[in-house]
Design an enzyme around this catalytic site. Structure first.
Site, PDB file in Angstrom:
ATOM      1  N   ASN A   1       0.870  -1.179   0.000  1.00  0.00           N
ATOM      2  CA  ASN A   1       0.000   0.000   0.000  1.00  0.00           C
ATOM      3  C   ASN A   1       0.905   1.226   0.000  1.00  0.00           C
ATOM      4  OD1 ASN A   1      -1.800   2.036   0.499  1.00  0.00           O
ATOM      5  ND2 ASN A   1      -2.303   1.386   2.597  1.00  0.00           N
TER       6      ASN A   1
ATOM      7  N   LYS B   1       0.163   4.248  -0.383  1.00  0.00           N
ATOM      8  CA  LYS B   1      -0.471   5.468   0.161  1.00  0.00           C
ATOM      9  C   LYS B   1      -0.184   6.644  -0.789  1.00  0.00           C
ATOM     10  CE  LYS B   1      -0.157   3.364   4.655  1.00  0.00           C
ATOM     11  NZ  LYS B   1      -0.154   3.500   6.107  1.00  0.00           N
TER      12      LYS B   1
ATOM     13  N   HIS C   1      -9.539   1.293   4.505  1.00  0.00           N
ATOM     14  CA  HIS C   1      -8.294   1.462   5.272  1.00  0.00           C
ATOM     15  C   HIS C   1      -8.565   2.414   6.443  1.00  0.00           C
ATOM     16  CE1 HIS C   1      -4.247   2.669   6.342  1.00  0.00           C
ATOM     17  NE2 HIS C   1      -3.833   1.561   5.742  1.00  0.00           N
TER      18      HIS C   1
ATOM     19  N   GLU D   1      -6.981   4.799   7.546  1.00  0.00           N
ATOM     20  CA  GLU D   1      -6.766   6.225   7.230  1.00  0.00           C
ATOM     21  C   GLU D   1      -7.975   6.788   6.493  1.00  0.00           C
ATOM     22  OE1 GLU D   1      -2.952   5.671   5.346  1.00  0.00           O
ATOM     23  OE2 GLU D   1      -2.112   5.132   7.308  1.00  0.00           O
TER      24      GLU D   1
ATOM     25  N   GLU E   1      -5.411  -4.811  10.508  1.00  0.00           N
ATOM     26  CA  GLU E   1      -4.396  -3.800  10.778  1.00  0.00           C
ATOM     27  C   GLU E   1      -4.741  -3.044  12.059  1.00  0.00           C
ATOM     28  OE1 GLU E   1      -2.353  -2.559   6.855  1.00  0.00           O
ATOM     29  OE2 GLU E   1      -4.167  -1.379   7.043  1.00  0.00           O
TER      30      GLU E   1
HETATM   31  P1  PGA Z   1       2.803   0.314   7.568  1.00  0.00           P
HETATM   32  O1  PGA Z   1       1.344   0.565   6.921  1.00  0.00           O
HETATM   33  O2  PGA Z   1       3.314  -0.977   7.027  1.00  0.00           O
HETATM   34  O3  PGA Z   1       3.613   1.507   7.157  1.00  0.00           O
HETATM   35  O4  PGA Z   1       2.608   0.259   9.045  1.00  0.00           O
HETATM   36  C1  PGA Z   1       0.457  -0.498   6.741  1.00  0.00           C
HETATM   37  C2  PGA Z   1      -0.831   0.010   6.145  1.00  0.00           C
HETATM   38  O5  PGA Z   1      -1.283   1.098   6.501  1.00  0.00           O
HETATM   39  O6  PGA Z   1      -1.438  -0.674   5.298  1.00  0.00           O
END
Ligand code: PGA
Length: 255
Positions: free
Chosen positions: A9, A11, A94, A96, A166
């Site tokens: 991901n 982002k 997600h 976020e 997560e």
């Molecule tokens: P990270 O993010 O591996 O940077 O902790 C995981 C995600 O948000 O999918």
């Protein structure tokens, strides 16, 4: 039985040019890893170049979000049909998106259904906050998210979905959940919710990833847990050592 799946991901990182350079630099090695599905999820605008660069490989491409409507006055959004030429996966719900863009369980469910209708495999994200974790609410909260996201699906549709567990407190913090804790939530809470809603068979079909500060050094410990089927990887998916993470996954899986 369940093929592991590692999804990166990205982002809001990498321009289309940077994305293209990056996938060109890793595609050969990534494509040679057997018995693991690998997927990259760049920002929307990089999907066309990335999918083109990966078309003769078995590396999958995913989007990070999607609207559930076919078209219309939804400024700034992307409809399923705009994505299907370029990708076959889509990350939905997600944390976020839930935190910064007010996505609710109901909205995530609409997106899941729209993705399936258009032949996209949803990677459905669930996970509790630190406060919920400390208050002992993880099981009820995560179980509720799974129930809501899968509402109205048939057994066959549910079986094709991917879940990423997560814990929010582990995302981007370097503070990953222990493999035993993550495996327990995935095995008991998440597969338990699927078994209740659908059947034990469906619960055993669905691939469930761990996500939250997964990296090449800790992925082996997650993969050693029989209920964990891979990872959704943020920070560590932006660098060439994403390939190491996928290779380690393959080596542990084969043991
Ligand atoms: P990270 O993010 O591996 O940077 O902790 C995981 C995600 O948000 O999918």
């Amino acid at each position: 039985m369940r093929t592991p799946i590692i999804a990166g991901n990205w982002k809001m990182n990498k321009t289309a040019d940077e994305a293209l350079d990056f996938v060109r630099s890793i595609r050969h090695q990534l494509n040679s890893v057997k018995n693991v599905d690998s997927v990259v999820c760049p920002p929307f605008v990089a999907l066309p170049v990335v999918s083109d660069a990966l078309k003769s490989t078995k590396i999958g491409v995913g989007a990070q979000n999607m609207h559930f409507m076919e078209k219309g006055a939804y400024t700034g959004e992307c409809a399923p049909e705009m994505l299907t030429p370029y990708c076959s996966y889509v990350i939905l719900g997600h944390s976020e998106r839930r935190a910064y863009f007010a996505e609710t369980d109901d909205l995530v469910n609409k997106k899941v259904k729209a993705a399936i209708t258009h032949g996209l495999t949803p990677i459905i994200c669930v996970g509790e906050s630190l406060e919920q974790n400390e208050a002992g609410l993880t099981d009820s909260f995560v179980g509720g998210q799974v129930n809501a996201a899968f509402d109205g699906l048939t057994d066959d549709q549910a079986s094709e979905c991917i879940i990423a567990y997560e814990p929010i407190w582990a995302i981007g913090t370097g503070k990953s959940a222990s493999p035993a804790d993550a495996g327990r939530i995935i095995g008991l809470t998440i597969r338990g919710a699927l078994a209740n809603k659908f059947s034990e068979h469906v619960a055993q079909q669905v691939r469930v990833q761990y996500g939250g500060s997964a990296n090449p050094s800790n992925i082996g410990d997650y993969m050693a847990h029989p209920d964990i089927d891979g990872a959704l990887v943020g920070g560590a998916s932006l660098k060439p050592d994403f390939v190491d993470l996928v290779k380690t996954t393959a080596s542990v899986y084969q043991v």
